[in-house]
Design a protein around this motif. Structure first.
Motif, PDB file in Angstrom:
ATOM      1  N   ASP A 108       0.926   3.121  -2.740  1.00 57.94           N
ATOM      2  CA  ASP A 108       1.266   1.708  -2.955  1.00 57.94           C
ATOM      3  C   ASP A 108       1.298   0.942  -1.641  1.00 57.94           C
ATOM      4  O   ASP A 108       0.874  -0.215  -1.549  1.00 57.94           O
ATOM      5  CB  ASP A 108       2.625   1.601  -3.653  1.00 57.94           C
ATOM      6  N   LYS A 119      -2.204   0.270  -0.559  1.00 58.11           N
ATOM      7  CA  LYS A 119      -2.817  -0.750  -1.415  1.00 58.11           C
ATOM      8  C   LYS A 119      -2.418  -2.152  -0.947  1.00 58.11           C
ATOM      9  O   LYS A 119      -3.228  -3.085  -0.961  1.00 58.11           O
ATOM     10  CB  LYS A 119      -2.375  -0.533  -2.861  1.00 58.11           C
ATOM     11  N   LYS A 120      -1.164  -2.324  -0.523  1.00 57.27           N
ATOM     12  CA  LYS A 120      -0.674  -3.646  -0.141  1.00 57.27           C
ATOM     13  C   LYS A 120      -0.880  -3.954   1.341  1.00 57.27           C
ATOM     14  O   LYS A 120      -1.071  -5.118   1.710  1.00 57.27           O
ATOM     15  CB  LYS A 120       0.820  -3.768  -0.466  1.00 57.27           C
ATOM     16  N   CYS A 121      -0.843  -2.936   2.173  1.00 52.93           N
ATOM     17  CA  CYS A 121      -0.848  -3.174   3.623  1.00 52.93           C
ATOM     18  C   CYS A 121      -2.072  -2.604   4.337  1.00 52.93           C
ATOM     19  O   CYS A 121      -2.205  -2.779   5.560  1.00 52.93           O
ATOM     20  CB  CYS A 121       0.401  -2.567   4.265  1.00 52.93           C
ATOM     21  N   SER A 162       3.605  -5.922   4.923  1.00 54.80           N
ATOM     22  CA  SER A 162       3.563  -6.948   3.884  1.00 54.80           C
ATOM     23  C   SER A 162       4.984  -7.342   3.509  1.00 54.80           C
ATOM     24  O   SER A 162       5.904  -6.525   3.555  1.00 54.80           O
ATOM     25  CB  SER A 162       2.821  -6.425   2.642  1.00 54.80           C
ATOM     26  N   ASP A 185       5.695  -8.259   0.529  1.00 51.94           N
ATOM     27  CA  ASP A 185       5.815  -7.911  -0.882  1.00 51.94           C
ATOM     28  C   ASP A 185       6.477  -6.535  -1.015  1.00 51.94           C
ATOM     29  O   ASP A 185       5.923  -5.527  -0.577  1.00 51.94           O
ATOM     30  CB  ASP A 185       4.421  -7.901  -1.527  1.00 51.94           C
TER      31      ASP A 185
END
Length: 588
Positions: free
Chosen positions: A11, A14-16, A23, A25
């Motif tokens: 995860d 996927k975001k960073c 991130s 988020d």
């Protein structure tokens, strides 16, 4: 734990990205186990100075802003983590924690890598808490090193090694060191902190419950019988319109604050038109609770009474002396000519046409706004039905507006058709005005008789002082004397008297109009809506072909109901948890 670790890494990538990116988020992860405590932990990125990989140049500022946004909250407990092999005086985490929590009342210091510290007086002073002032304590732990991570050494084994290390090196306070003690302390700190915050938490939970309960009440349950739902909604809408007129059903509108309204009004009075429109930054809209009845009352006061009262009663009454003289012909009139009075008063009455029509228009707009607001509130679940109800209601309202304007125009024509100078109020004011000119000059009369006591004049022939005369008769007598005033004086007095009489009659008609316009609005708008709108809506919409399509919830409403129901369950659980803490039950 391996699968959990993999989930977090996937995860994060996927975001960073895969090269040290960050991130804002968050990743939400829930763990359920009988071997872990009931805690909510926020794992924030470590403070850094130098960007690496794909990190931006201002990575230090970004991470600090992110960390600060969480730890600045008064309800949060700060775990200030520092490495044991680094001088504690250079700890960025403790420095930042002290900035947002100067007293240290909600900060707990955690020292990692204690096995890499030199066992001396300095390390002993650090671990027993004498060198760092934090109210919630300082706890040392030993995490897995790189080799142990690579070999996937079990946590249980690390905890056992950790316990042995502290007993061997710091026996005086070994019972207050280690991961297990840290876990226990965090649970106790959380419970004590929650107890302190219980009143605030309970109030917030109560407010949120009331909010979502109101949402669920407005949204209602999913419709099972479209026919019944349609009838109930239409009935609710028309009833709400009637209640709103009476002030018993309110809605919220966005308007400038009273202070800004006053400033705008003041500026508009000083600045020459056209004034530039104000931007959104200059005018801030605030919510205002109102009703259709309150808005109509404002229209009656602002656009009826105030607007009509603001019309100058002497607006067209200039050069009256010349007007009277120009209509007298070769022989001056014996008294004020009626034709001049009628011509001038008709021009004055024309001034009422536009303000009267404007008052009807503003009343129309006011009720149209109420229709929009009430329909949106009552039929929030059914947008198609809302659109149809609003369209039908506004079409009916537009027809009533036209009828009201026609009626009011006819009323003004009636006022203009017959100038009733026999009106009781006009006669009374007529005599008052005439009295200003009709009182005889007694001193002048005595002087004339003294000079010529035997003279026989119009004055002593037709004027009998012993006879009680009206002010109007006295005025006629003075005109018959002729010698009392010059032609110019007479013309001035005639013009002054004419102006007063025109103003008096203008005010009489204005008073009638101020009383009539609200009655016209109530008859053509309010009464017609209350008696005809319900049957019109049912006749127009209650058909088999339309019901199924109109009484159909939007996906947004269904999602909102589901979200509020879910939140209500969460709030109920939170309420139970707060209750358990209040009676002293453990979270372990």
């Amino acid at each position: 734990m391996d699968s959990i670790q993999k989930e977090i890494i996937d995860d994060t990538n996927k975001k960073c990205g895969t090269n040290k990116g960050i991130s804002d988020d968050p990743i939400h992860l829930k763990l359920y186990s009988t071997k872990i405590p009931s805690l909510t932990l926020v794992d924030l990125p470590g403070l850094t100075k130098i960007p690496v990989g794909d990190q931006p140049r201002d990575i230090d500022q970004r991470i600090e802003r992110l960390v600060r946004s969480y730890i600045v909250k008064e309800n949060s407990i700060i775990l200030a983590v520092s490495a044991g092999n680094v001088d504690i005086a250079n700890s960025d985490s403790l420095k930042l924690a002290r900035e947002v929590d100067p007293t240290g009342s909600r900060t707990i210091a955690v020292i990692t890598k204690c096995d890499l510290m030199e066992n001396n007086e300095e390390s002993t002073a650090l671990l027993n808490g004498s060198s760092v002032d934090v109210k919630l304590g300082l706890i040392g732990v030993i995490n897995r090193n790189n080799k142990q991570l690579a070999e996937k050494t079990p946590i249980e084994k690390i905890i056992a090694l950790e316990e042995d290390y502290f007993l061997a090196n710091y026996p005086g306070f070994a019972d207050r060191m280690g991961t297990e003690y840290l876990t226990s302390q965090l649970c106790d700190i959380l419970i004590n902190h929650l107890k302190k915050c219980l009143p605030i938490l309970a109030d917030k939970i109560s407010v949120q419950q009331a909010y979502h309960r109101e949402i669920l009440k407005d949204l209602g349950e999913e419709p099972t019988d479209p026919n019944q739902t349609m009838i109930l909604l239409l009935s609710h809408f028309t009833d709400s319109m009637g209640k709103s007129i009476d002030g018993k059903f309110t809605y919220t509108v966005m308007r400038p604050s009273k202070k800004q309204k006053s400033a705008i009004k003041s500026m508009s009075a000083k600045l020459p038109p056209p004034a530039a429109p104000q931007s959104e930054e200059e005018v801030t809209l605030v919510p205002e609770l109102t009703s259709a009845g309150a808005e109509l009352f404002n229209v009656f006061q602002r656009d009826c009474t105030s607007a009509l009262s603001a019309i100058p009663a002497d607006k067209n009454l200039k050069n009256l002396k010349e007007v009277i003289r120009g209509t007298s012909g070769v022989q001056p009139a014996l008294f004020i000519p009626d034709g001049v009075f009628n011509t001038l008063i008709l021009k004055q009455l024309d001034l009422f046409d536009l303000p009267s029509e404007h008052a009807i228009t503003k009343s129309h707009q006011c009720i149209a706004e109420a229709i929009d607001m009430i329909a949106a509130k009552v039929m929030i679940r059914f947008p198609k039905l809302e659109r149809e109800v609003v369209n039908i209601s506004k079409d009916f309202l537009s027809k009533q507006s036209r009828d009201a304007k026609e009626f009011l125009a006819e009323y003004l024509d009636v006022e203009k058709a017959y100038i009733n100078t026999n009106h009781p109020e006009f006669i009374e004011r007529y005599q008052v005005a005439a009295a200003l000119f009709a009182e005889p000059d007694e001193e002048k009369e005595k002087q004339k008789l003294k000079q010529n006591p035997n003279s026989l004049t119009m004055s002593n022939t037709y004027h009998q002082p012993t006879t009680k005369e009206s002010a109007l008769e006295k005025l006629m007598t003075r005109y018959m004397r002729g010698e009392d005033a010059s032609s110019e004086e007479r013309a001035n007095k005639e013009a002054e008297l004419m102006e007063k009489l025109l103003i008096h009659y203008f005010c009489i008609v204005r008073a009638h109009l101020v009383d009539t316009i609200p009655k016209v609005v109530m008859k053509f708008f309010v009464r017609k809506l209350s008696t005809h709108l319900s049957s019109l809506l049912i006749k127009s919409l209650y058909t088999k072909e339309m019901i199924a399509d109109l009484v159909q919830e939007s996906d947004k409403v269904a999602r909102r109901r589901k979200a509020s129901s879910k939140m209500m369950n969460v709030l109920l659980e939170a309420e139970k948890l707060v209750s358990d803490i209040a009676v002293g039950r453990s979270l372990h």
